[in-house]
Every structure is written in C-alpha cells, then in structure tokens.
Design an enzyme around this catalytic site. Sequence first.
Site, PDB file in Angstrom:
ATOM      1  CD  GLU A  77      -3.079   0.736   0.148  1.00  0.00           C
ATOM      2  OE1 GLU A  77      -3.750   1.702  -0.271  1.00  0.00           O
ATOM      3  OE2 GLU A  77      -3.266  -0.433  -0.257  1.00  0.00           O
TER       4      GLU A  77
ATOM      5  CD  GLU B 182      -0.744   7.088  -2.332  1.00  0.00           C
ATOM      6  OE1 GLU B 182      -0.979   7.610  -1.222  1.00  0.00           O
ATOM      7  OE2 GLU B 182      -1.338   6.073  -2.739  1.00  0.00           O
TER       8      GLU B 182
ATOM      9  CG  ASP C 281      -4.074   1.595   5.062  1.00  0.00           C
ATOM     10  OD1 ASP C 281      -3.459   1.611   3.975  1.00  0.00           O
ATOM     11  OD2 ASP C 281      -3.602   2.060   6.104  1.00  0.00           O
TER      12      ASP C 281
END
EC number: 2.7.1.147
Length: 258
Positions: free
Chosen positions: A58, A89, A242
């Site tokens: 992750e 990201e 998450d």
Amino acid sequence: MNMLEVFVSSLEEFHPDLVVLSGLHMMEGQSKELQRKRLLEVVTSISDLPTGIPVHLELASMTNKELMRSIVHQQVFPAVTSLGLNEQELLFLSQAASGPHSSLSSWNGVPDVGMVSDILFWILKEHGRSKSRASDLTRIHFHTLVYHILATVDGHWANQLAAVAAGARVAGTQACATETIDASRVSLRAPREFTTSHSEAGSRIVINPNEPVAEWHREGISFHFTPVLVCKDPIRTVGLGDAISAEGLFYSEARPHS
C-alpha cells in the site's frame, strides 16, 4: 523500532496467508544508503516467504522521486503481488519513473479515467509479471474519491467484480460511519461515460446504473471500474485507503500459478 523493522521481524515469527506492506514513505528523510539498506531488507524478507503467499504493497504520499524510483526499479515492485494507491501516488509514480502522462503536473479535478488506465497498464506491462519477466506483480487497486479501478494481469486473479465493488462499498460506509450505505448521506459523482485510454484508441464506456461495474481488456490486462457513492459529510477518513484495499483483497481470489 519502526514499521519496517516490525515487518521484517514479524515475518520470522509466523507464516501469514497474506502480507500487507506499508510505511515505505517513512524512509523519505533517511540517507540514500539507509534507504537502499531498508529496501533490501524488505525484498529479502519477502523472498524468504513460502511460495504462494501474496504480498500487497500500500503506497502512501511521497515527495522523494529518487526513493520512488528505487521502489519501482530496485526489486520492490517485482517482489510484491499486489499494489494499492490513490491518484496522487499514481501520478507521482509515473512522474518519477517517466511513465505515461508524466508531464501532467497535477490532476485537474476528477482524475481522467483514460489517463489513469494508461498508467495502470504501463505499470503492469513494464513491471508486472509476463513470460519474459520474473515479477510477481499482477494486481493494482486504484482508488480516488469518486471511482475505483482494479487492474489485473489475466490468469492470476478471479472475482474482480466483487472485489472492486466491495472496496467502493466500504469507502461509503466507513467515511459516513454507517454499517450499510445510507442513500440520503451519499452522492454519485463519478463520470457517467469515459474513454478507456488516451495512449491508444480506447473504447467509449457508458455506465449502466443497473450494472455499475464496467469491464474492459487491453493486451492481457483486465480493468474493472466502479463508481463510488461518496459520503456527503465524512466522519471517518483516516485509513480509508487501507480499508478499501483490505476489503478488495478479502474478496479477491488469487489463482495458483505454476
């Protein structure tokens, strides 16, 4: 003891069914030599796992392009099975490793589905498993506020529709702190139609409200797109990425590969 040391030491104590790796962004303030050593520790620990245990990485927000390049190129990507990341990201990864649409400085509003799809395709084509590359990476779960995409290399995963839908569902329930989706507290902001690629002649997809998960394929890679019912007044957003990835993994079915 930092998260990486906990990760390395805990793998020696038990043999899990799935390993979830996070915290690589914590290395940003370290020297290049220490970063290299830490990444080597992670890769070594992963390689010591019994065959067949999937490893999910992750990603978290990063600003160090050199560290991101190291994660991509110095055996971390090939060592993991699955990757979870958001729009910041994803774009930063493409910028750091000279991928598609890397000249884009930032997303303008909702990330363009075709551009996101191009970058996901590039990651799996350049760094994922293939007949000519000994990589374990076969799955990416992308999540942004209004939609999610699950990209998988064909032949390695099943149940993708349920997995991507489950991730979207938990995004709505956790953000609103409800057990189930409360229609009065969520809104649909995902694009109703989009092009699947800008790097090649992509197809045009119109979302069907009765079957909201859209699917398309490109050179041995499958894409599953789902809109997200976005919480109007979010209460719990910490750890949402998450939770999305974890729920998606729970419903995913890894196929044994010889």
